[in-house]
Design an enzyme around this catalytic site. Structure first.
Site, mmCIF file in Angstrom:
data_model
loop_
_atom_site.group_PDB
_atom_site.id
_atom_site.type_symbol
_atom_site.label_atom_id
_atom_site.label_comp_id
_atom_site.label_asym_id
_atom_site.label_seq_id
_atom_site.Cartn_x
_atom_site.Cartn_y
_atom_site.Cartn_z
ATOM 1 N N GLU A 36 27.494 23.454 34.141
ATOM 2 C CA GLU A 36 28.134 22.263 33.417
ATOM 3 C C GLU A 36 28.312 20.985 34.176
ATOM 4 O OE1 GLU A 36 31.087 21.050 29.622
ATOM 5 O OE2 GLU A 36 31.031 23.064 30.236
ATOM 6 N N ASN A 71 27.079 16.958 28.695
ATOM 7 C CA ASN A 71 27.923 16.582 27.352
ATOM 8 C C ASN A 71 27.445 15.132 26.935
ATOM 9 O OD1 ASN A 71 30.207 18.700 26.954
ATOM 10 N ND2 ASN A 71 30.172 18.219 29.233
ATOM 11 N N GLU A 105 25.033 19.331 25.366
ATOM 12 C CA GLU A 105 26.167 19.978 24.538
ATOM 13 C C GLU A 105 26.811 18.846 23.641
ATOM 14 O OE1 GLU A 105 29.225 21.541 26.880
ATOM 15 O OE2 GLU A 105 27.989 22.910 28.059
ATOM 16 N N ASP A 149 29.130 22.702 21.353
ATOM 17 C CA ASP A 149 30.249 22.973 22.068
ATOM 18 C C ASP A 149 31.729 23.154 21.199
ATOM 19 O OD1 ASP A 149 31.705 23.391 24.505
ATOM 20 O OD2 ASP A 149 31.705 21.023 24.974
ATOM 21 N N GLU A 171 33.911 30.208 26.801
ATOM 22 C CA GLU A 171 34.524 29.494 27.563
ATOM 23 C C GLU A 171 36.093 29.905 27.859
ATOM 24 O OE1 GLU A 171 32.864 25.003 27.123
ATOM 25 O OE2 GLU A 171 33.617 25.785 25.155
#
Length: 612
Positions: A377, A437, A469, A499, A556
């Site tokens: 990420e 993101n 995301e 997310d 996560e």
């Protein structure tokens, strides 16, 4: 005769002001005209009745040229510091005349005293016309703006200063359109309130008409001034006389004693009722939308005028974003948020100007494949001098200013470089994915897909290795545009991950309606998972539901080995968290991470250590 004297005095003052403003050498024609006016005035004054104010002070020809019968005649002799003022002083300022310049200066505003005292000494030493403006407290304790026009050098060349003192309060303290007090008067009122008995509570109230600018441009009004005057009249009728201040941008203010919020609310009730009533115009009714901001403060506090004005602006801005109507109070929390936002914006602009947008990476690990790194990420950080700024320091400012788009473009550019970096390919293979993101601003941008694909093609990357995301809140900002963008992105081969799944209120419906490929379960469900049976049941159900819907699942926020074992027993296959690695600069990844990772176990506890 009185009319003729006034006319000549007006001409003399006008010429004197022009000569004072001009650079040397002076205009000879204007000097000649000024001299002619003075001679004519002298001829008239010689026949003046004995009780005229001018007879109180012996004036030379050059001294009399500034005389005006509605002003105070002012004469000072430096040799013995003797100051003489005409009887008009007591009429205008409700006070006995002082006998020295030093005493007179004590009535001036503290910020003006030294300047005026120095200018008077300079003017007395040399012949010529001068003009001094200052603030003077009258016998009622109120500040007045005055202008002192003087002529230097006394009779036979002895030092001295003679002139007239004109009250220009209306000129300096009044708004020319509405006739209300202006910003300078508000500053003075705040100064007076702060100088009151220490601890005396006051409030600065600011009222802003948020739709007035649009209304002033409509067919209801001929121009902006017409609406400004209408609003000023309406407000002034409801508030104590002389208390209302007109500020730029259809804003108004007043300073008032303050005891408690309930009492202030009652004080403002008539105003709110009036503003809720439509205003009649020749072409129909209109309604004003307003916000009220209140800044409480105590006399003797450390807050200065500039700080109080700034707090009022912050309160109004916050009130406007919260919706029209109602009364909003300043708080320290509001000031702290504004300070963070300001710092955040400057941090962002500095980073954009100096390549300070950093790409940190955190691996996503497949436990089913023995800890293989299957994705990273990309996380944004900014340079802050020698430090690294976390998102909490700048994301809010980035979104409120729209700078989030530029920041994201920089981050995406750096993240896509990793997909084609030979060293990363050699270490992690040709199929690892980069997660990026998207903010709500990007998701509702109609150019999102085109810009994203242009960046991917520029780097020569495979769009199938890009996983974007999104969050529920980002989708809800503009659902139709967001859905259209997501469908187009998937058509190009880009994967979509939801997310923070489970942190909102509509997650289950999103699973059915959105074009998704992956679900990232929010870290809130992971915290204390082993000690909370309800969380374990929910987590088991979510993982099972996502598997049935054929979504990839990433859990996560896994930090402890016991949590890792629990989620793996529930069927989780991909893990992201400190248990494997913290986010790190992409340049450090090759030095610190291998293609497969093992859980980072906590250091062994020393013998006899006590757990807290």
């Amino acid at each position: 005769m009185r009319h003729s004297v006034q006319t000549l005095c007006h001409d003399i003052r006008h010429l004197a002001d022009e000569l004072v403003a001009e650079a040397t050498p002076l205009d000879e024609q204007k000097l000649a005209h000024l001299s002619a006016c003075c001679n004519a005035l002298l001829a008239m004054l010689q026949t003046a009745p004995p009780d005229e104010p001018a007879q109180d002070i012996p004036l030379s020809q050059y001294e009399r040229m500034l005389l005006c019968d509605h002003d105070v005649i002012w004469h000072w002799q430096p040799r013995n510091d003797a100051l003489t003022l005409s009887p008009r002083w007591q009429t205008l300022y409700h006070d006995e005349a002082e006998s020295s310049l030093a005493q007179w200066c004590e009535k001036l505003h503290p910020d003006d005293r030294d300047r005026v005292h120095s200018l008077c000494h300079q003017g007395a030493a040399a012949p010529g016309v001068s003009r001094i403006e200052c603030r003077l407290r009258d016998g009622r304790g109120q500040w007045r703006f005055v202008r002192l026009r003087t002529v230097g050098a006394g009779p036979e060349g002895t030092p001295g200063l003679t002139g007239v003192l004109s009250d220009i309060t209306h000129e300096r303290y009044r708004d020319p359109v509405t006739g209300l007090g202006n910003s300078d008067l508000l500053d003075q009122q705040l100064e007076d309130a702060l100088d009151n008995v220490p601890g005396t509570p006051h409030a600065l109230i600011k009222i802003t008409m948020v739709n007035a600018t649009l209304l002033s441009e409509s067919e209801h009004f001929n121009n902006t001034r017409e609406l400004e005057a209408r609003i000023a009249d309406l407000l002034a009728d409801l508030l104590p006389e002389g208390s209302l201040i007109a500020l730029p941008g259809f804003s108004y203010a007043l300073v008032t004693p303050f005891e408690e919020k309930a009492a202030l609310a009652r004080f403002l009730e008539p105003l709110q009722r009036m503003l809720a009533t439509p205003m009649e115009t020749p072409v129909g009714r209109i309604w004003l939308s307003y916000v009220v901001g209140v800044v409480p403060f105590d006399a003797g506090s450390n807050a200065g005028v500039d700080i109080l004005r700034k707090q009022a602006r912050l309160t109004i801005n916050n009130a406007s974003s919260a919706g029209v109507g109602g009364i909003h109070y300043y708080s320290d929390d509001l000031g702290a948020r504004a300070s963070r936002a300001s710092h955040g914006e400057q941090l962002i602009r500095s980073a954009l100007a100096s390549d300070g947008v950093l790409c940190f990476l955190q691996p996503i690990v497949s436990v089913r494949e023995g800890g293989r790194v299957t994705a990273f990420e990309a996380l944004m950080r900014l340079k802050d001098g020698d430090d690294i700024a976390m998102p909490g320091a700048f994301i809010e400012a980035a979104e409120s200013t729209g700078l989030i788009h530029q920041l994201s473009q920089r981050l995406i550019d750096k993240a896509l470089q990793i997909l084609v970096d030979p060293a990363f390919t050699h270490r992690f293979g040709r199929d690892f994915v980069i997660n990026i993101n998207l903010s709500r601003h990007q998701l509702k941008d109609v150019m999102l897909v085109d810009e994203m694909m242009a960046l991917i093609h520029r780097h020569g990357a495979d769009p199938r290795r890009v996983n974007l995301e999104i969050t529920e809140s980002a989708i809800l900002a503009e659902p139709a545009i967001a859905l259209r963008n997501l469908v187009r992105l998937r058509e190009h081969g880009i994967s979509i991950a939801l997310d923070d799944f489970g942190s909102g209120y509509s997650s289950l419906s999103q699973l059915c309606e959105l074009p998704l490929d992956c679900i990232k379960i929010d870290r809130r469900f992971v915290m204390d998972l082993e000690r909370e049976p309800r969380k374990r049941h929910v987590m088991t159900s979510m993982i099972d539901l996502c598997r049935r819907l054929e979504f990839r699942v990433v859990v996560e926020g896994v930090e402890e080995s016991a949590t890792l074992k629990t989620v793996c027993d529930m069927g989780a296959e991909q893990i992201q968290g400190f248990i494997y690695a913290r986010p790190m600069p992409f340049l450090d990844v090759l030095d610190r991470l291998g293609a497969t990772l093992s859980p980072i176990l906590p250091p062994p506890r020393a013998a006899g250590a006590v757990s807290h």
